[in-house]
Design an enzyme around this catalytic site. Sequence first.
Site, PDB file in Angstrom:
ATOM      1  N   PRO A 264      82.482 144.706  62.757  1.00  0.00           N
ATOM      2  CG  PRO A 264      81.977 145.763  64.644  1.00  0.00           C
ATOM      3  CD  PRO A 264      83.061 145.705  63.742  1.00  0.00           C
ATOM      4  CD  GLU A 265      80.667 143.376  56.731  1.00  0.00           C
ATOM      5  OE1 GLU A 265      79.911 143.620  55.801  1.00  0.00           O
ATOM      6  OE2 GLU A 265      81.660 142.624  56.884  1.00  0.00           O
TER       7      GLU A 265
END
Length: 283
Positions: free
Chosen positions: A2-3
């Site tokens: 996840p960014e």
Amino acid sequence: MPELPEAETIARGLRPGVVGRTIEAVEILREDLLAVHPRRFVDLLTGGTIRTVGRRGKNLVLSIDVPEDGHERTEVLVVNLGMSGRLVLVRPRSSSADLTHPGVRLRLDDGSTLVYHDIRRFGRLSVYTPRAHRRWSASLGPEPLAKSFTTEELSRRLSESASPVRSWLLDQRRIAGVGNIYANEALFRARIHPERPAKTLTREEGRRLHRQLRAVLREAIHGRGTTLRDYRTSEGSEGSYAVSLRVYGRENRPCPTCGTPIERLVFGGRSAYYCPNCQRRPK
DNA sequence: CGTGCCCCCTGTCAGC
DNA sequence: TGCTGACAGGGGGCAC
């Protein structure tokens, strides 16, 4: 995994269901996920009320007020999701059958459970005092979507480093929240080769990178993030942005601009995807 | 101090 | 049908 867009999606999804809720019990199934001693983790958070849910870079940040002899102390729970971490809110009578690798469970006072789930266990849960939290936050670079993050600031910071610009974008001390997917997408959209030394970018390239980085992050948030494998929203559903990716994971597929096959290059230990025609090599 | 490489861990997929 | 190796949204530690 996840960014920034994925973390933002999770924060937004959790907020209505957890703000104001009190943590009745803390259950730890995987101690290696904790940055603090397990017993201390339980003691610090049990009985606390979640006041805010936010994000800093790729991290989820929950502010929790805990009653303690007549007054309240504030603890800050910071969740780094690593590559495969999920934060899922499981409602009282709903199924959690797809949560095969639970690591930590926070039982809330309305019967729901906030589950930290992580297959690869690269994620980390930390608990900070407000002061320690500020120190941690100060060690991260600026938020790329903040109003104060101007093209001038990006250009100034780029000019301080000879690193390849893709590596520069991944360094959380320089800019917070950008990971390999969106670094590659932003560079493609700005027509900049990923190996270009950061300090060699022209004023115009800096402007394009600023614009395209912010655009791709906003669009990905709008799509509720990119699910390639493990990422899920706080409701356990997939993000839809994967279909909008232009180069990431698309080796040998045609460039959406010119049709040239997308190439993959490994440096800094990870894959860079780019169009050799639209993103010319550094001289 | 800055940079690059290895490693943490589990799962999946391509190739033989 | 296995088996093996490559690879995956991150980041800490260590050598240079």
